[in-house]
Scaffold this motif. Structure first.
Motif, mmCIF file in Angstrom:
data_model
loop_
_atom_site.group_PDB
_atom_site.id
_atom_site.type_symbol
_atom_site.label_atom_id
_atom_site.label_comp_id
_atom_site.label_asym_id
_atom_site.label_seq_id
_atom_site.Cartn_x
_atom_site.Cartn_y
_atom_site.Cartn_z
ATOM 1 N N GLU A 24 45.433 16.621 50.530
ATOM 2 C CA GLU A 24 46.501 15.884 49.881
ATOM 3 C C GLU A 24 46.393 14.636 49.875
ATOM 4 O O GLU A 24 46.859 13.766 50.803
ATOM 5 C CB GLU A 24 47.900 16.420 50.395
ATOM 6 N N ASN A 28 44.637 11.638 44.678
ATOM 7 C CA ASN A 28 44.345 12.701 43.929
ATOM 8 C C ASN A 28 44.799 13.813 44.727
ATOM 9 O O ASN A 28 44.971 13.726 45.873
ATOM 10 C CB ASN A 28 42.683 12.743 43.822
ATOM 11 N N PHE A 29 45.053 15.019 43.947
ATOM 12 C CA PHE A 29 45.345 16.101 44.455
ATOM 13 C C PHE A 29 43.743 16.920 44.534
ATOM 14 O O PHE A 29 43.077 16.981 43.430
ATOM 15 C CB PHE A 29 46.105 17.214 43.727
ATOM 16 N N ASP A 85 53.974 15.940 41.435
ATOM 17 C CA ASP A 85 53.149 14.423 40.808
ATOM 18 C C ASP A 85 51.887 15.023 40.369
ATOM 19 O O ASP A 85 51.222 14.060 40.168
ATOM 20 C CB ASP A 85 53.256 13.623 41.757
ATOM 21 N N VAL A 86 51.635 16.044 39.910
ATOM 22 C CA VAL A 86 50.337 16.535 39.440
ATOM 23 C C VAL A 86 50.645 17.362 38.141
ATOM 24 O O VAL A 86 51.310 18.284 38.109
ATOM 25 C CB VAL A 86 49.561 17.297 40.159
ATOM 26 N N ARG A 107 46.924 12.110 40.843
ATOM 27 C CA ARG A 107 48.441 12.182 41.112
ATOM 28 C C ARG A 107 49.119 11.170 40.297
ATOM 29 O O ARG A 107 48.727 9.830 40.063
ATOM 30 C CB ARG A 107 48.827 11.877 42.545
#
Length: 157
Positions: A24, A28-29, A85-86, A107
């Motif tokens: 996390e 980025n995810f 948020d993705v 994200r």
């Protein structure tokens, strides 16, 4: 008479051998899954709403020298709920030569929440009338608030 050897790995056995790594990060995810028991053609990656679903299905039959055959079957599935948020449409997927499936998505830059004061309103309960102390008027036309209860004595004691 046909001789058959059935070599089946259950999904429970495949689950014991699979590893998952989620990262996390701020930008980025990222999710990495060990899918080394599957070829790219045997894997499926899809989204259903905010749910990310990765599945693999391996079904191989091989004839043995003595006329029988071996049947190898594996099925595996992982599901993950994507963070708010993705965007599911932004997910990118790649498979490394060592069988690691890498999923990544940027994200979103969500706007910072502004500070604000939230007003408190008072409403009557279910089916109740306003209590006398918060009624707006009484039958005589005076304020329903008892003015003596609101009066603050400012004289020295």
């Amino acid at each position: 008479m046909e001789r058959r050897a059935d070599l089946t790995r259950s999904s429970a056995a495949a689950d014991r051998n699979a590893s998952t790594t989620a990262k996390e990060g701020k930008e980025n995810f990222e999710l990495t899954l060990d899918v080394s028991g599957f070829s790219p053609e045997e894997l499926t990656v899809k989204t259903e709403g905010r749910r990310l679903i990765v599945s693999g299905k391996h079904d191989k039959k091989k004839e043995a020298e003595d006329g029988g055959y071996f049947h190898e079957y594996r099925e595996w599935r992982r599901e993950a709920e994507l963070p708010q948020d993705v965007h599911p449409e932004d997910i990118l997927c790649s498979l490394s030569t060592d069988g690691q499936l890498h999923l990544q998505a940027p994200r979103l830059a969500l706007p910072a929440a502004e500070d604000r004061t939230i007003p408190i309103t008072q409403s009557p309960g279910d089916g109740e009338e306003n209590p006398p102390e918060i009624q707006t008027s009484d039958p005589e036309g005076d304020s329903g608030l008892n003015s003596s209860s609101l009066h603050m004595d400012s004289s020295p004691t």
